[in-house]
Design a protein around this motif. Sequence first.
Motif, short mmCIF file in Angstrom:
data_model
loop_
_atom_site.label_atom_id
_atom_site.label_comp_id
_atom_site.label_asym_id
_atom_site.label_seq_id
_atom_site.Cartn_x
_atom_site.Cartn_y
_atom_site.Cartn_z
N VAL A 66 0.96 -0.88 0.28
CA VAL A 66 -0.23 0.00 0.01
C VAL A 66 0.83 1.07 0.08
N ASP A 67 0.98 2.22 -1.36
CA ASP A 67 2.07 2.81 -1.28
C ASP A 67 1.40 3.79 -2.05
N TYR A 68 0.03 4.11 -2.15
CA TYR A 68 -0.53 4.70 -3.17
C TYR A 68 -1.66 5.04 -1.62
N GLU A 69 -2.36 5.71 -1.83
CA GLU A 69 -3.47 6.16 -1.74
C GLU A 69 -4.56 7.24 -2.67
N ILE A 70 -5.64 6.76 -2.59
CA ILE A 70 -6.93 7.35 -3.41
C ILE A 70 -7.62 8.01 -3.01
N THR A 71 -8.00 9.02 -3.46
CA THR A 71 -9.17 9.93 -2.40
C THR A 71 -10.58 10.51 -3.48
N ILE A 72 -11.83 10.63 -3.49
CA ILE A 72 -12.37 11.18 -4.26
C ILE A 72 -12.53 12.75 -3.43
N PRO A 73 -11.86 13.68 -3.89
CA PRO A 73 -12.50 15.22 -3.50
C PRO A 73 -13.70 15.67 -3.32
N GLU A 74 -14.70 14.83 -4.72
CA GLU A 74 -16.29 15.48 -4.32
C GLU A 74 -16.39 15.14 -2.92
N LEU A 75 -16.56 13.73 -2.73
CA LEU A 75 -17.06 13.32 -2.17
C LEU A 75 -16.87 13.53 -0.83
N LEU A 76 -15.63 13.81 -0.69
CA LEU A 76 -15.21 14.74 0.54
C LEU A 76 -15.99 15.73 0.92
N LEU A 77 -15.68 16.63 -0.03
CA LEU A 77 -16.10 18.04 0.03
C LEU A 77 -17.43 18.45 0.24
N LYS A 78 -18.53 16.91 -0.62
CA LYS A 78 -20.14 16.73 -0.08
C LYS A 78 -20.46 16.27 1.11
N GLN A 79 -19.96 15.31 1.44
CA GLN A 79 -20.05 14.54 3.13
C GLN A 79 -19.82 16.32 3.81
N GLN A 80 -18.62 17.25 3.71
CA GLN A 80 -18.56 18.30 4.42
C GLN A 80 -19.58 19.08 4.24
N GLN A 81 -19.85 19.49 3.56
CA GLN A 81 -21.29 20.29 3.35
C GLN A 81 -22.36 19.38 3.80
N ARG A 82 -22.97 18.04 3.41
CA ARG A 82 -24.22 17.58 4.36
C ARG A 82 -23.95 18.09 6.13
N THR A 83 -22.64 18.41 6.81
CA THR A 83 -22.44 18.11 7.47
C THR A 83 -22.24 19.75 8.44
N LYS A 84 -22.37 20.68 7.02
CA LYS A 84 -22.29 22.06 7.52
C LYS A 84 -24.03 22.09 7.57
N ASN A 85 -24.32 21.37 6.61
CA ASN A 85 -26.35 21.55 6.50
C ASN A 85 -26.80 21.06 7.93
N ILE A 86 -26.34 20.11 8.88
CA ILE A 86 -26.57 19.96 10.19
C ILE A 86 -26.30 21.22 10.91
N PHE A 87 -25.49 21.80 10.77
CA PHE A 87 -24.70 21.94 11.92
C PHE A 87 -25.66 23.58 11.54
N ASN A 88 -26.23 24.14 9.73
CA ASN A 88 -27.24 25.37 9.57
C ASN A 88 -28.35 24.69 10.05
N TYR A 89 -29.34 23.12 9.92
CA TYR A 89 -30.41 23.36 9.94
C TYR A 89 -30.93 23.96 11.99
N VAL A 90 -29.49 23.33 12.43
CA VAL A 90 -29.84 23.76 13.46
C VAL A 90 -29.47 24.85 14.42
N LEU A 91 -28.71 25.45 13.38
CA LEU A 91 -28.77 27.01 13.30
C LEU A 91 -30.51 27.53 13.23
N GLY A 92 -30.77 27.07 11.99
CA GLY A 92 -32.56 27.99 12.01
C GLY A 92 -33.48 27.33 12.73
#
Length: 444
Positions: free
Chosen positions: A297-323
């Motif tokens: 295992v001398d390589y790393e595979i990442t999917i940036p868009e999925l990571l960012l979408k997960q980050q967006q979902r977390t922020k949406n939950i935070f926004n719902y709480v604030l709302g």
Amino acid sequence: MIQRILLNMAIASEAVLANKIRSLLTALGIIFGVAAVIAMLAIGSGAQQEILEQIELVGVNNIVISPVVEQSEGDVEAEEGTVGTQETKKNLSLGLNFMDVESIQKIVPGIEMISPEIVLDTEVTREGFRRTAKLVGVDNTFFQISGFDLDEGEFFNQEQIQKGVPVCIIGKAIKSKFFSREEPIGKYIKVGKHWLKVIGVLEERVISDKSITNLGIRDYNMDIYTPLSTALIRYENRLMVTNSLIQEARRNRNQDQSGINYHQLDRLVIKVSNTDQINSIAQVISKMLSRKHSDVVDYEITIPELLLKQQQRTKNIFNYVLGGIAGISLLVGGIGIMNIMLASVLERIKEIGLRLSLGAKKVDIIYQFLLEAVMISFSGGAVGVILGLTIAFGIAELADIPTIVSGFSILLSFGVAVTVGIIFGIAPAKRAANQDPITSLRYE
């Protein structure tokens, strides 16, 4: 009818202004509720915009493969009672290389483009100016995947790519630093030990420090791009793996080579055709590379868009709480209006009786008290909008959190505030209209 409403509005205004402190205290819930809604939506919109900008930076539908230098591990002592020992042999991995690129292109379906990169730390020198920068060996697919456009000049042609011609495309910051008083196209710049001819300048791309940290990307404006073949031939001799090199690596596979970067490529960006297939394609690539790299295992595979979408979902939950909190504030503000208005009904029995004796009808009393509630919520909403805008801009300046205030958020919060005033003002208005001043005065 309109004259009657205007008359009741004037009377309601006098009543509100006559009790300024009580009206202000009654409106506090509306003020903070509206301010909270505007600030919350501004933070949410800013976060959404930041996510979209980050997705644009990493590209849509991209899979990123990064090399990992194998680390040495400490020896594990044999447990007590173990009979005999067996030498652990180290599997051979050729690292991330051009053969991986060729295999992915031939075997894995659903791939639109693939861009290998070689990144070298170097020094840039010209006319007495010197500074560190990164020389990036790429082909033209890199610019397509990353969405880069030229501000001037042209991209690499086939002859330059095939023959390793000493040419380069520079970032906007490199142009500002080394070509501030002249046009760079056709000029030469010394990168490391070699002079490269500038054939193009990329458009400036604004990248925040947060995006650089979160996404692990570079400041592209400070990069110098050259064809892959130029980087291999003139700077670092990462040749294609040959049979002799493989045999030599096998002979030395038991030697400790940990910490040595044996990879040919420093980054591999793959753009897939269909977003829905991005996970399955990443899994296929992972299994193929695992087999080709002998399970190392001398390589790393990442999917940036999925990571960012997960980050967006977390922020949406935070926004719902604030709302939710902001909505509760408006609800509490409405309850406060109703509570104060109900209490004021008993204090104003004489006023109600006087108006009725002068010819007012019950509907006039309803209009008066309902308009008082609306005026309190209206003025509270206006003050709340100002406070919300102040909070949003203050957060952006002091906390370095991006905020975007939209007209929709202002209209929404203000409209809800007025609606709350109407809803919670109906009950006190009806109660005031149903009061019997003669009976109430008899018990005083």
